[in-house]
Design a protein around this motif. Structure first.
Motif, PDB file in Angstrom:
ATOM      1  N   LEU A  58       0.858  -1.189   0.000  1.00  0.00           N
ATOM      2  CA  LEU A  58       0.000   0.000   0.000  1.00  0.00           C
ATOM      3  C   LEU A  58       0.891   1.235   0.000  1.00  0.00           C
ATOM      4  N   THR A  59       0.947   1.897  -1.138  1.00  0.00           N
ATOM      5  CA  THR A  59       1.775   3.088  -1.305  1.00  0.00           C
ATOM      6  C   THR A  59       0.947   4.175  -1.983  1.00  0.00           C
ATOM      7  N   ILE A  60       1.534   5.341  -2.112  1.00  0.00           N
ATOM      8  CA  ILE A  60       0.863   6.426  -2.846  1.00  0.00           C
ATOM      9  C   ILE A  60       0.559   5.976  -4.275  1.00  0.00           C
ATOM     10  N   LYS A  61       1.501   5.254  -4.887  1.00  0.00           N
ATOM     11  CA  LYS A  61       1.366   4.857  -6.297  1.00  0.00           C
ATOM     12  C   LYS A  61       0.320   3.770  -6.508  1.00  0.00           C
ATOM     13  N   THR A  62       0.083   2.940  -5.482  1.00  0.00           N
ATOM     14  CA  THR A  62      -0.862   1.838  -5.664  1.00  0.00           C
ATOM     15  C   THR A  62      -2.244   2.157  -5.099  1.00  0.00           C
ATOM     16  N   ILE A 181      10.446   1.267   0.216  1.00  0.00           N
ATOM     17  CA  ILE A 181      10.358   0.213  -0.797  1.00  0.00           C
ATOM     18  C   ILE A 181      11.358   0.447  -1.924  1.00  0.00           C
ATOM     19  N   ASP A 182      11.259   1.570  -2.586  1.00  0.00           N
ATOM     20  CA  ASP A 182      12.222   1.920  -3.632  1.00  0.00           C
ATOM     21  C   ASP A 182      12.022   3.387  -3.998  1.00  0.00           C
ATOM     22  N   ASP A 183      12.763   3.847  -4.994  1.00  0.00           N
ATOM     23  CA  ASP A 183      12.685   5.259  -5.375  1.00  0.00           C
ATOM     24  C   ASP A 183      11.318   5.626  -5.951  1.00  0.00           C
ATOM     25  N   TYR A 184      10.680   4.706  -6.635  1.00  0.00           N
ATOM     26  CA  TYR A 184       9.399   4.990  -7.270  1.00  0.00           C
ATOM     27  C   TYR A 184       8.261   5.021  -6.241  1.00  0.00           C
ATOM     28  N   HIS A 185       8.178   3.975  -5.433  1.00  0.00           N
ATOM     29  CA  HIS A 185       7.089   3.873  -4.459  1.00  0.00           C
ATOM     30  C   HIS A 185       7.355   4.690  -3.202  1.00  0.00           C
ATOM     31  N   GLY A 186       8.608   4.920  -2.888  1.00  0.00           N
ATOM     32  CA  GLY A 186       8.916   5.587  -1.632  1.00  0.00           C
ATOM     33  C   GLY A 186       8.591   4.688  -0.455  1.00  0.00           C
ATOM     34  N   PHE A 187       8.022   5.271   0.604  1.00  0.00           N
ATOM     35  CA  PHE A 187       7.634   4.496   1.778  1.00  0.00           C
ATOM     36  C   PHE A 187       6.245   3.907   1.567  1.00  0.00           C
TER      37      PHE A 187
END
Length: 493
Positions: A58-62, A181-187
């Motif tokens: 669960l991230t901003i991107k998802t 998580i990574d650069d794309y998803h962040g935290f």
């Protein structure tokens, strides 16, 4: 002991493509301890025990709130807070419903305690000021960034789910459970990873991901392995993943890898780092007995208060100024300067040097003051003073030795600082705290862990007193040796 919520969570993980070693990991859910993970079979270092697709995180991107979050320019923890509140507000309609139902409404961090509880339970501890400042800052974040969003929420979302109380609740979950998580998803929230309990210095399992960097100065085709910094504990997986050695070549998944052998029947732990009880309670809501990584801070203001008892303000300012011109300083945090006392009671060397300079005789002080202008190596100036005092050879590139600074006066100052720092806890003694802890049940989490924190800090202050007392005796012994007259050698006949 698989509860209904665990069974629902396992079904959800399977639907999300999360793979784990079902034959080797056992998930236990109890009302007292929550969820924990044990090994059903012996686990070996290097075993791959789970794979978690990043799309299941669960991230901003998802999140379904991605457009809302990005259109308002929110990112980082603020953006993740909105994503988590949004998905929780959807209830059973959220794609993460099976995961969210195993999470508590909030973690029992001091952040969500009432101000009265903070005042009563954390008085004098390292968290007292910090938590009050945190609460004020987080309220301002909600007021400035979350409150304006309420008019933009979809019609099916109840604004009550974005209240200040809900914001504090999700902040406690993110603080204690999120991973980078990574650069794309962040935290983000990583469903299986956040179920392993913490134990300081006892990491059994580690989480890694590979992240492709689209912009790199060195090699745009490189994929760099990233260690995921876990945040709080509890665990569980499900599916039919065989334990295998790690490949780490799929950037779309997170991998859970054993970093130590674990015998069957033993709980599998993660670790959030070598943290003292103040950091553990602040970030994760618990403390540990016999934690050897704690510290106690002595504020510079406390040192200045001690100095004002014996010297004029002008005198104290001049000595502090010389200390700074020697390029020394304490630790800085939110406009406060302080010195750390380590878990073994040893004070930060900068504190010892400051006390030593304040207590220098006037002629030695002026000699040091003049030497600062003459020496290229400013810190070497005080070393020269020490070498002359103790009649030792001094290498100007060497670090200042703490034992040479422990004059009787410096040790007495340390004893005063220890007593003054402990007085901040109030009228109760360390004996009272030990008795209260013995009567306290671990289920009374706020009282229990605040007592544990206060006791751990008081034990450090006791060690500081011992350090000062031993230092004073050592200096007395050294002085007596220096005063002892040298014997003349008798000539051989």
């Amino acid at each position: 002991m698989s509860s209904r919520r665990l069974r629902a969570f396992k079904r959800w993980m399977i639907s999300q493509g999360i793979e784990w070693s079902n034959d080797t990991l056992q998930f236990i859910d109890t009302p007292e301890e929550g969820i924990s993970v044990k090994a059903l079979w012996d686990l070996k270092e290097g075993d791959l025990i789970a794979k978690i697709p990043k799309t299941a995180c669960l991230t901003i991107k998802t999140s379904g709130a991605q457009d809302l979050i990005e259109s308002t320019g929110l990112d980082g923890y603020l953006g993740l807070s909105v994503a988590l509140m949004y998905e929780k507000s959807l209830g059973g309609d959220s794609p993460w419903a099976g995961y969210l139902q195993v999470l508590p409404d909030c973690e029992c961090l001091p952040l969500v305690w009432s101000l009265d509880e903070v005042e009563l339970l954390l008085r004098g501890t390292e968290l007292h000021k910090i938590v009050k400042e945190d609460k004020a800052l987080i309220y301002e974040d909600w007021k400035e960034s979350i409150l304006p969003l309420l008019d933009s929420l979809p019609s099916n979302i109840d604004p009550k789910n974005f209240s200040v109380e809900q914001y504090f609740a999700v902040k406690s979950l993110i603080a204690s459970r999120s991973f980078e998580i990574d650069d794309y998803h962040g935290f983000g929230m990583v469903p299986l990873a956040d179920l392993f309990n913490h134990k300081t210095g006892a990491e059994d399992v580690h989480f890694t991901t590979t992240s492709s960097h689209s912009e790199s100065d060195d090699d745009s085709d490189n994929c760099d392995a990233i260690d995921l910094d876990a945040n709080i504990g509890n665990n569980e997986p499900s599916s039919e993943l065989e334990c295998s050695s790690v490949t780490g070549d799929d950037p779309s998944v997170l991998e859970m890898i054993m970093v130590k052998d674990v015998k069957a029947g033993v709980e599998v732990f993660n670790t959030y780092g070598l943290l003292g009880n103040a950091a553990l309670l602040h970030r994760y809501g618990f403390t540990e007995p016999d934690n050897s990584f704690g510290i106690v801070n002595i504020d510079l203001e406390l040192v200045q208060e001690w100095s004002s008892l014996f010297f004029s303000s002008r005198f104290s300012r001049a000595r502090l100024s010389l200390w700074r011109r020697l390029e020394y300083g304490g630790c800085d945090s939110q406009n406060a300067e302080y010195f750390e006392i380590s878990s073994n009671g040893e004070p930060q060397i900068e504190l010892l040097i400051l006390l030593y300079i304040i207590l220098l005789p006037e002629d030695t002080y002026h000699k040091l003051d003049l030497a600062v202008f003459a020496e290229n190596n400013h810190k070497g100036s005080i070393g020269t003073i020490l070498s002359e005092k103790w009649n030792i050879t001094w290498d100007k590139s060497s670090e200042i030795r703490a034992d040479l600074l422990l004059t009787e006066s410096v040790c007495n100052a340390l004893l005063w600082l220890a007593d003054k720092r402990e007085s901040l806890y109030g009228s109760s003694s360390i004996t009272d705290d030990i008795e209260d802890l013995g009567k306290c049940c671990a289920k009374e989490r706020k009282l229990y862990h605040s007592l544990m924190l206060r006791l751990s800090e008081r034990k450090i202050l006791e060690k500081l007193r011992t350090y000062a007392a031993v230092g004073a005796r050592s200096r007395c012994s050294l002085k007596s040796i220096q005063r002892e007259p040298k014997r003349k050698r008798s000539k051989r006949s």
